[in-house]
Design a protein around this motif. Structure first.
Motif, PDB file in Angstrom:
ATOM      1  N   THR A 245       0.848  -1.212  -0.010  1.00  0.00           N
ATOM      2  CA  THR A 245      -0.033   0.066  -0.105  1.00  0.00           C
ATOM      3  C   THR A 245       0.878   1.171  -0.037  1.00  0.00           C
ATOM      4  N   GLY A 246       0.075   2.430  -0.068  1.00  0.00           N
ATOM      5  CA  GLY A 246       0.876   3.704  -0.296  1.00  0.00           C
ATOM      6  C   GLY A 246       0.112   4.711   0.723  1.00  0.00           C
ATOM      7  N   PHE A 247       1.008   5.682   0.983  1.00  0.00           N
ATOM      8  CA  PHE A 247       0.284   6.909   1.717  1.00  0.00           C
ATOM      9  C   PHE A 247      -0.699   7.823   0.907  1.00  0.00           C
ATOM     10  N   HIS A 248      -0.279   7.898  -0.246  1.00  0.00           N
ATOM     11  CA  HIS A 248      -1.042   8.739  -1.138  1.00  0.00           C
ATOM     12  C   HIS A 248      -0.565   8.430  -2.671  1.00  0.00           C
ATOM     13  N   GLN A 249      -1.241   9.165  -3.567  1.00  0.00           N
ATOM     14  CA  GLN A 249      -0.745   8.921  -5.244  1.00  0.00           C
ATOM     15  C   GLN A 249       0.645   8.868  -5.199  1.00  0.00           C
ATOM     16  N   ALA A 250       1.380  10.195  -4.869  1.00  0.00           N
ATOM     17  CA  ALA A 250       3.023  10.146  -5.187  1.00  0.00           C
ATOM     18  C   ALA A 250       3.594   9.172  -4.415  1.00  0.00           C
ATOM     19  N   ASP A 251       3.397   8.782  -3.392  1.00  0.00           N
ATOM     20  CA  ASP A 251       3.865   7.731  -2.453  1.00  0.00           C
ATOM     21  C   ASP A 251       3.845   6.364  -3.186  1.00  0.00           C
ATOM     22  N   MET A 252       2.726   6.195  -3.548  1.00  0.00           N
ATOM     23  CA  MET A 252       2.597   4.627  -4.363  1.00  0.00           C
ATOM     24  C   MET A 252       3.182   4.710  -5.809  1.00  0.00           C
ATOM     25  N   ASP A 253       3.128   5.778  -6.393  1.00  0.00           N
ATOM     26  CA  ASP A 253       3.700   5.716  -7.660  1.00  0.00           C
ATOM     27  C   ASP A 253       5.163   5.593  -7.755  1.00  0.00           C
ATOM     28  N   ASN A 254       5.675   6.404  -6.824  1.00  0.00           N
ATOM     29  CA  ASN A 254       7.293   6.145  -6.386  1.00  0.00           C
ATOM     30  C   ASN A 254       7.791   4.837  -6.004  1.00  0.00           C
ATOM     31  N   ASP A 255       6.859   3.967  -5.122  1.00  0.00           N
ATOM     32  CA  ASP A 255       7.317   2.749  -4.772  1.00  0.00           C
ATOM     33  C   ASP A 255       6.927   1.905  -6.201  1.00  0.00           C
ATOM     34  N   VAL A 256       5.900   2.163  -6.908  1.00  0.00           N
ATOM     35  CA  VAL A 256       5.744   1.190  -8.240  1.00  0.00           C
ATOM     36  C   VAL A 256       6.813   1.707  -9.436  1.00  0.00           C
ATOM     37  N   ALA A 257       7.116   2.698  -9.324  1.00  0.00           N
ATOM     38  CA  ALA A 257       8.493   3.048 -10.148  1.00  0.00           C
ATOM     39  C   ALA A 257       9.854   2.323  -9.788  1.00  0.00           C
ATOM     40  N   ALA A 258       9.865   2.293  -8.570  1.00  0.00           N
ATOM     41  CA  ALA A 258      11.178   1.496  -7.940  1.00  0.00           C
ATOM     42  C   ALA A 258      11.279   0.017  -8.219  1.00  0.00           C
ATOM     43  N   LEU A 259       9.914  -0.419  -8.056  1.00  0.00           N
ATOM     44  CA  LEU A 259       9.749  -1.938  -8.156  1.00  0.00           C
ATOM     45  C   LEU A 259       9.887  -2.306  -9.729  1.00  0.00           C
ATOM     46  N   THR A 260       9.460  -1.649 -10.654  1.00  0.00           N
ATOM     47  CA  THR A 260       9.489  -1.956 -12.002  1.00  0.00           C
ATOM     48  C   THR A 260      10.995  -1.643 -12.233  1.00  0.00           C
ATOM     49  N   GLU A 261      11.617  -0.494 -11.843  1.00  0.00           N
ATOM     50  CA  GLU A 261      13.086  -0.567 -12.345  1.00  0.00           C
ATOM     51  C   GLU A 261      14.128  -1.532 -11.838  1.00  0.00           C
ATOM     52  N   ASP A 262      13.739  -1.857 -10.670  1.00  0.00           N
ATOM     53  CA  ASP A 262      14.617  -2.906  -9.812  1.00  0.00           C
ATOM     54  C   ASP A 262      14.278  -4.543 -10.084  1.00  0.00           C
ATOM     55  N   PHE A 263      13.023  -4.690 -10.477  1.00  0.00           N
ATOM     56  CA  PHE A 263      12.669  -6.089 -10.603  1.00  0.00           C
ATOM     57  C   PHE A 263      11.628  -6.329 -11.536  1.00  0.00           C
ATOM     58  N   GLY A 264      11.379  -5.407 -12.557  1.00  0.00           N
ATOM     59  CA  GLY A 264      10.517  -5.575 -13.658  1.00  0.00           C
ATOM     60  C   GLY A 264      10.539  -6.715 -14.626  1.00  0.00           C
ATOM     61  N   GLY A 265      11.762  -7.548 -14.531  1.00  0.00           N
ATOM     62  CA  GLY A 265      11.961  -8.603 -15.647  1.00  0.00           C
ATOM     63  C   GLY A 265      11.932 -10.015 -14.695  1.00  0.00           C
ATOM     64  N   VAL A 266      11.455  -9.585 -13.502  1.00  0.00           N
ATOM     65  CA  VAL A 266      11.537 -11.074 -12.809  1.00  0.00           C
ATOM     66  C   VAL A 266      10.052 -11.007 -11.948  1.00  0.00           C
ATOM     67  N   MET A 267       9.246 -10.063 -12.145  1.00  0.00           N
ATOM     68  CA  MET A 267       7.823 -10.105 -11.415  1.00  0.00           C
ATOM     69  C   MET A 267       6.830  -9.845 -12.201  1.00  0.00           C
ATOM     70  N   ASP A 268       5.482 -10.402 -11.710  1.00  0.00           N
ATOM     71  CA  ASP A 268       4.378 -10.261 -12.535  1.00  0.00           C
ATOM     72  C   ASP A 268       3.604  -9.376 -11.481  1.00  0.00           C
ATOM     73  N   TRP A 269       2.755  -8.325 -12.240  1.00  0.00           N
ATOM     74  CA  TRP A 269       1.808  -7.506 -11.703  1.00  0.00           C
ATOM     75  C   TRP A 269       0.525  -8.356 -11.331  1.00  0.00           C
ATOM     76  N   LEU A 270      -0.009  -8.507 -10.145  1.00  0.00           N
ATOM     77  CA  LEU A 270      -1.294  -9.260  -9.700  1.00  0.00           C
ATOM     78  C   LEU A 270      -2.449  -8.176  -9.627  1.00  0.00           C
ATOM     79  N   LEU A 271      -2.180  -7.298  -8.906  1.00  0.00           N
ATOM     80  CA  LEU A 271      -3.350  -5.951  -8.892  1.00  0.00           C
ATOM     81  C   LEU A 271      -2.647  -4.674  -9.341  1.00  0.00           C
ATOM     82  N   LYS A 272      -3.124  -4.016 -10.179  1.00  0.00           N
ATOM     83  CA  LYS A 272      -2.859  -2.742 -10.974  1.00  0.00           C
ATOM     84  C   LYS A 272      -2.942  -1.639  -9.750  1.00  0.00           C
TER      85      LYS A 272
END
Length: 332
Positions: free
Chosen positions: A264-291
């Motif tokens: 979860t995230g505190f607000h839109q910017a916080d969640m977007d920041n976490d999602v961007a970091a996940l995508t950059e660091d682990f995008g090739g080895v993970m699947d999204w379950l919930l957008k």
């Protein structure tokens, strides 16, 4: 040094500066006043009837997870009669209800509202186990199955400090399932000399506290099974500059389990920041379950940073899910 007469917070260094800044401060003054009044109400000494929660759900009544209003109504929360009471209750129940709403067969997260095909596969696996619990013909048969749900809350902070009986509300949502909730993180236990403890809340619910980082204590919990195990990271700050490197070893281990992970995230910017970091660091080895999307069971109360009143957060404002990519054998 100067408390705003509108919200009661020390917002400026002097009355002159407050007057000069009044138009800008008015954008947040109402929220700050609401927060201030809520805190005073909690400490007023009045009987807080809104915290008298209902017990087990009647078998013939279906819980509606569309919103806080429909949830509280169908769960017979009869003492929540004002917006302030709603804020008080949602602040503490956002953690167990977010978990329950994600796992429940009538979850608001469906293929038409953010759940991906991979997400449906993961949730079907967990709900298969939940269905087996429902079909158990006796308590003895349920115990013999030895397949309790294991819910891991990593980086646990506020959610680990809640009174244990609040997690009965999660148990009431899945009444046939035995559950073990693990709080894992350096702040999961407030005492410095204790590293783990267990609280049996009911015959079907146990809370277990492990002080330490998940990647260091993982062998206390392995092996993992996508049919019984699920992970939650409440506002972890995966993309925060001070936390990103520290989370990477844990995320690596989590992706290896192939179990569903919800954050979860505190607000839109916080969640977007976490999602961007996940995508950059682990995008090739993970699947999204919930957008990434808003969480219908976010806290209704805004929390402000006492050192900077322009910073605010809402517990579990948004939610998203992912897991390690499943690799298939390929012929050369």
């Amino acid at each position: 040094m100067f408390e705003c007469p509108g919200c009661g917070y020390p917002t400026h260094c002097s009355a002159e500066h407050w007057a000069a800044d009044k138009s800008r401060h008015s954008e947040q003054c109402g929220y700050l006043r609401e927060s201030n009044e809520d805190e005073h109400d909690l400490r007023s000494g009045r009987t807080l009837r809104e915290f008298e929660f209902p017990s087990a759900q009647l078998a013939e009544v279906v819980v509606n997870f569309k919103s806080w209003d429909t949830f509280l109504y169908t769960r017979s929360f009869t003492n929540v009669g004002s917006a302030r009471a709603m804020r008080h209750v949602s602040k503490v129940l956002t953690y167990p209800v977010t978990i329950g709403a994600t796992l429940h067969q009538y979850s608001p997260f469906t293929l038409g509202s953010g759940l991906t095909p991979e997400g449906l596969k993961s949730m079907t696996a967990l709900r298969t186990t939940i269905k087996e619990h429902e079909l158990a013909r006796s308590e003895k048969e349920l115990q013999m199955q030895q397949t309790p749900l294991r819910i891991f809350i990593l980086g646990a902070r506020a959610e680990a400090m809640l009174p244990p009986h609040l997690y009965l509300q999660l148990s009431y949502l899945l009444p046939s399932s035995s559950m073990m909730v693990y709080f894992v993180g350096p702040e999961s236990i407030p005492t410095a000399d204790e590293t783990r403890s267990t609280i049996a809340v009911s015959p079907r619910l146990a809370l277990k506290y492990h002080k330490g980082y998940f990647h260091d204590v993982i062998w206390n919990f392995a092996p993992f099974d996508p049919f019984t195990d699920v992970f939650f990271l409440f506002s972890p700050g995966l993309g925060h500059p001070k936390g990103r490197a520290g989370w990477q070893p844990t995320i690596e281990k989590l992706l290896e389990t192939k179990c569903p992970i919800f954050a979860t995230g505190f607000h839109q910017a916080d969640m977007d920041n976490d999602v961007a970091a996940l995508t950059e660091d682990f995008g090739g080895v993970m699947d999204w379950l919930l957008k990434p999307q808003g969480n219908p069971f976010a806290s209704l109360k805004r929390d402000f940073g006492i050192r900077n009143l322009s910073e605010w957060a809402i517990a579990n404002w948004g939610i998203y899910g992912f897991r390690g990519k499943r690799y298939e054998v390929q012929r050369k």
